[in-house]
Design a protein around this motif. Structure first.
Motif, PDB file in Angstrom:
ATOM      1  N   VAL B 113       0.895  -0.990   0.045  1.00  0.00           N
ATOM      2  CA  VAL B 113      -0.072  -0.072  -0.056  1.00  0.00           C
ATOM      3  C   VAL B 113       1.037   1.204  -0.201  1.00  0.00           C
ATOM      4  O   VAL B 113       1.837   1.316   0.671  1.00  0.00           O
ATOM      5  N   LEU B 214      -2.204   1.597  -8.743  1.00  0.00           N
ATOM      6  CA  LEU B 214      -1.750   1.651  -7.393  1.00  0.00           C
ATOM      7  C   LEU B 214      -2.505   0.321  -6.601  1.00  0.00           C
ATOM      8  O   LEU B 214      -3.365  -0.235  -7.430  1.00  0.00           O
ATOM      9  N   TRP B 215      -2.127  -0.095  -5.503  1.00  0.00           N
ATOM     10  CA  TRP B 215      -2.839  -0.933  -4.687  1.00  0.00           C
ATOM     11  C   TRP B 215      -3.385  -0.604  -3.597  1.00  0.00           C
ATOM     12  O   TRP B 215      -2.626   0.120  -2.623  1.00  0.00           O
ATOM     13  N   VAL B 216      -4.632  -0.509  -3.267  1.00  0.00           N
ATOM     14  CA  VAL B 216      -5.236  -0.157  -2.026  1.00  0.00           C
ATOM     15  C   VAL B 216      -6.299  -1.324  -1.787  1.00  0.00           C
ATOM     16  O   VAL B 216      -6.975  -1.892  -2.589  1.00  0.00           O
ATOM     17  N   GLU B 217      -6.583  -1.751  -0.530  1.00  0.00           N
ATOM     18  CA  GLU B 217      -7.572  -2.769  -0.260  1.00  0.00           C
ATOM     19  C   GLU B 217      -8.955  -2.428  -0.792  1.00  0.00           C
ATOM     20  O   GLU B 217      -9.245  -1.199  -0.899  1.00  0.00           O
TER      21      GLU B 217
END
Lengths: 357, 308
Positions: B113, B214-217
Motif C-alpha cells: 500500500v 496503485l494497490w489499495v485494499e
C-alpha cells in the motif's frame, strides 16, 4: 476476517489473564476503524496515530484495533466486545459510529469513549475532530497561485458541513491571491473508490481545471493529474509518491497527538468530556512533502501560511462574510466558534454552485 | 458541450467499461457451462494484488499481467474443485470465494500500500486514432483495452459460431444429455470456470496496473458484482454485455461531467444514473420472454455430479 477473529480470540484470552494480574498492567486502548488500514487514507492515518501512541508510551499501553467495521448495528457489537474485554479507552473513528458509541458507553461508565467527527457526547464520551479547513486554506492559496486557467477543481464526497466548510476555505484562499479564480465542484458520493475518483479528476480536467483538490481518500486523483501533466494536492496521507511532478504537497492528518494526549489524561485522571478541535497548532495537521518544483513565491506563501496556522492565527471564517446568495452569514468582527463551524451549510460569496440537498 | 468534450467523454466511457466488460465476459462463459460463480470480486482483487506485487518486484508489467491472470484462474479452480468434486453449493462457495479473495488480497498486499509503479501507457494507433470522435474513443488506449476488444471478438465468435461453443452450451443446457453424447461435462465446466477466473484476474490487473496504477485494499469497489449483474441483464449475450458495459461507463462519466457543467441536479440522483440506465435499456432489449428463455442456460446453478 480471520485476522479480526484471531485478534478477538487474543483479546479475550488477554482479558481473562489481566483479571488475575497485578495493578501495573498496561492500559488497554481499543480502536474501531470504518475502512481497511490499507486504504492509504482515513483509516490508515488513524492506525498510524495508534502505532505512534503505542510507541510513545512504550510498554505502558497495549492497543487493539478492529478494521472494516460497517457503520450500524455491527459497530455496536464490536464496540461492546472491546468494552467487555477490559479496554480502558475506546476510540471510534467514523461519523457513523456515533449512536452505537453513545449507546455502549451508557453500559460501561468506567470506560472512556472518544468518538471522531461526531456531535453527541455523554458522561464518558468525548468527541474530537480536525480543523481540516486550515489545511484547505493553505491548499487554496497554492492552488490559486498555480492555476493558469484560473479554474481549480474539487472532488467532494458528501455534502456534510466538514466538506462544505473546506470548499469555502479553499475558495476564499484562492480568491485572496487570484481574484479571477473559479472553483468547479464534483460530488462523487463516496469516500473511497479509486476508479470513480479518477473519472472525476479527468472530467474536471476535461473542463479546463488544472489544479485538482480532493476530499476523498485514495491517491487516484493525484495519479490522474500526473498523467495529464497538471497539478494536485494530496489529502489525509502523504501522496507525493504518486505524482512526482503533479503533487504540490499533502495535507496530512496527525491523529497521534490527540491519542497521546487522551491516554495521558486518562492515566492521570484528568480526562474530561469535551468537543476537541485540533489543527496545526495542536499538531494534528501538517503539510507533507512540499514539491521542490513549486515556484519560490508559492513556496513562500505556503510556508508563511503554515507558520500562521501553527500559531493558531489562521481563521478564514471571520466576518464580515456573505454567502453566495448575498446574505450576511458572519457579522463583522466575529469569528465562527467551533460549534458554529460544525453547522456551516452555505457557500461563501463567489462560488457559482448550489449545495446539493 | 463542444466536440472535444464529447470525444473525451466517449474515451473515458470505454476506459471505465473495460474492467466490467472483462469480468462479465468471463462470467458469461462460466455461466454458459451451467456454473454460477459469485466469486468475481474475490478473483478480481487477487488478480489486482498479484499483478501489482509482481510488477513492483520485477518492474515488468507483462509478467505482472500474467501472474495476475494466473492468480484469478487459481482462485476459480479452487471454486471449481469445491463445487464439482466436493459437490458444495455453488452460490455459497462463490460467496465464500469473494470473502476469501478480499481478505487474502488485503493480507498479501499490506506492505505494498502506498507504493507507486509505472503502469501501462497509452498507445496511439497511427491514422486510425486521428479519425474524429471515434478515433480517440477506440484507438488511443493502453494495451489491455485493445486486448479486451480482441477478447470480445473472440468470445463473440466462440459463443455463436464455433463448434466448441456449441459443446459448452450443450453442457450448460442439459449436462446429462451432453454426457450421453459423450461430452466430458466436468472437464468442460472446469475449463469454463478457469477461463472465467482468468478474465476476472485480467479485469483486476487492468485496475491495478493501467486504470489507477496503485494497490489499495478493496480497490475493485463492487465492480465484480456489477459485472455479474450485467451478464444477467444482458441475457447471456456477449454483444449486449458490451452495450451494457459501455452504457454503464457512459452514465458513470456523465454523472461527473454534468456536475462540472453546472447543471443543478442532485448528485445522489445522478449517482444512481449508471445503474438505472443500464438496467432499463437492457430490460427493454430483452423483454421477449421466449427469446430470453432461449439464451438462459437451463441448468445454471444446478449441481452435476461426476457419477451421474
Amino acid at each position: 476476517m480471520l485476522r479480526t477473529l484471531s485478534r478477538y480470540a487474543a483479546a479475550a484470552v488477554l482479558s481473562i489473564a489481566s483479571a488475575f494480574a497485578l495493578a501495573d498492567d498496561p492500559m488497554k486502548v481499543g480502536f474501531v476503524y470504518v475502512g481497511p488500514i490499507g486504504d492509504h487514507g482515513w483509516s490508515y492515518e488513524h492506525d498510524r496515530g495508534r502505532k505512534l501512541m503505542e510507541e510513545h508510551f512504550a510498554g505502558k499501553v497495549e492497543t487493539t484495533y478492529v478494521e472494516n467495521v460497517a457503520e450500524g448495528p455491527d459497530a455496536e457489537r464490536v464496540i461492546r466486545r472491546l468494552a467487555q474485554s477490559g479496554h480502558d479507552i475506546i476510540f471510534t473513528t467514523s461519523f457513523g459510529f456515533m449512536n452505537p458509541t453513545v449507546k455502549v458507553a451508557k453500559s460501561f461508565p468506567k470506560v472512556t469513549f472518544e468518538h471522531a467527527t461526531g456531535y453527541k457526547r455523554g458522561d464518558n464520551v468525548s468527541t474530537y475532530v480536525l480543523r481540516t479547513y486550515e489545511g484547505r486554506y493553505i491548499s487554496g492559496l497554492a492552488a490559486g497561485m498555480m492555476t493558469k486557467t484560473n479554474t481549480i477543481g474539487y472532488i467532494a464526497s458528501f455534502p456534510i458541513p466538514e466538506v462544505i466548510r473546506d470548499i469555502n476555505s479553499v475558495y476564499m484562499a484562492a480568491k485572496s491571491v487570484n481574484p479571477d479564480v473559479e472553483i468547479k465542484i464534483v460530488w462523487v458520493s463516496t469516500w473511497f473508490d479509486p476508479a470513480k475518483e479518477t473519472n472525476a479528476a479527468n472530467a474536471l480536467m476535461d473542463q479546463g481545471v488544472d489544479v485538482i483538490l480532493q476530499h476523498t481518500d485514495s491517491p487516484a486523483p493525484v495519479i490522474a493529474a500526473e498523467k495529464r501533466g497538471l497539478k494536485a494536492i494530496g489529502q489525509a496521507s502523504d501522496m507525493s509518491e504518486f505524482g512526482p511532478t503533479a503533487h504540490m504537497f499533502s495535507v496530512v492528518d496527525e491523529w497521534a497527538a490527540h491519542y497521546i494526549r487522551t491516554v495521558d489524561e486518562v492515566m492521570n485522571d484528568t480526562w474530561e468530556v469535551e468537543d476537541y478541535w485540533g489543527g496545526f497548532k495542536e499538531d494534528m495537521l501538517s503539510i507533507g512533502s512540499i514539491n521542490d518544483n513549486l515556484p519560490a513565491d508559492v513556496k513562500k506563501v505556503v510556508e508563511d501560511a503554515i507558520a500562521k496556522a501553527n500559531a493558531g492565527e489562521l481563521n478564514p471564517f471571520t466576518g464580515p462574510l456573505k454567502d453566495n446568495t448575498g446574505k450576511e452569514v458572519i457579522p463583522a468582527g466575529h469569528t465562527l466558534t467551533d460549534e458554529e463551524l460544525a453547522g456551516v451549510n452555505w457557500y461563501v460569496e463567489g462560488i457559482d454552485d448550489t449545495i446539493p440537498q | 458541450m463542444d466536440m472535444e468534450l464529447i470525444t473525451n467523454i466517449l474515451f473515458a466511457m470505454v476506459r471505465t467499461a473495460t474492467p466490467l466488460l472483462l469480468v462479465a465476459l468471463g462470467e458469461l462463459i462460466c455461466e454458459k457451462s451451467g456454473v454460477l460463480n459469485l466469486g468475481q470480486e474475490g478473483m478480481m482483487l487477487m488478480g489486482a494484488v498479484l499483478g501489482f506485487i509482481v510488477t513492483t518486484l520485477t518492474g515488468n508489467v507483462y509478467v505482472g499481467v500474467l501472474v495476475g491472470v494466473f492468480g484469478g484462474m487459481m482462485m476459480a479452480l479452487l471454486f471449481g474443485f469445491s463445487v464439482q468434486i466436493l459437490n458444495t453449493n455453488q452460490v455459497a462457495t462463490g460467496l465464500a470465494l469473494t470473502i476469501f479473495g478480499t481478505g487474502l488480497s488485503a493480507f498479501l498486499g499490506y506492505s505494498f500500500v502506498g507504493q507507486s509503479i509505472d503502469g501501462f501507457h497509452s498507445i496511439n494507433i497511427p491514422v486510425l486514432s486521428s479519425i474524429p470522435i471515434i478515433g480517440k474513443m477506440l484507438f488511443t488506449h493502453d494495451l489491455l483495452v485493445y486486448l479486451s476488444f480482441a477478447l470480445f471478438g473472440g468470445i463473440y465468435w466462440f459463443v455463436y459460431k464455433s463448434r466448441a461453443g456449441l459443446k459448452l452450451k450443450a453442457v450448460g443446457e442439459n449436462p446429462h444429455a451432453a454426457k450421453a453424447l459423450g461430452l466430458p461435462v466436468i472437464q468442460i465446466r472446469f475449463m469454463a470456470i478457469a477461463f472465467g477466473g482468468a478474465m476476472a484476474g485480467l479485469a483486476g490487473v487492468y485496475l491495478s496496473l493501467a486504470y489507477t496504477p496503485l494497490w489499495v485494499e478493496n480497490m475493485t469497489a463492487g465492480k465484480g458484482w456489477i459485472g455479474l449483474a450485467l451478464v444477467v441483464f444482458a441475457t447471456w449475450r456477449p454483444e449486449r454485455i458490451l452495450i451494457g458495459a459501455w452504457l454503464f461507463g457512459l452514465a458513470s462519466i456523465l454523472h461527473l461531467v454534468i456536475q462540472g457543467l453546472g447543471f443543478e441536479i442532485s448528485p445522489s440522483l445522478l449517482a444512481m444514473l449508471p445503474y438505472l440506465v443500464t438496467i432499463v435499456v437492457l430490460v427493454m432489449l430483452s423483454r421477449d420472454p421466449i427469446k430470453q428463455k432461449l439464451f438462459t442456460p437451463a441448468s445454471l446453478g444446478k449441481p452435476f455430479r461426476a457419477g451421474d
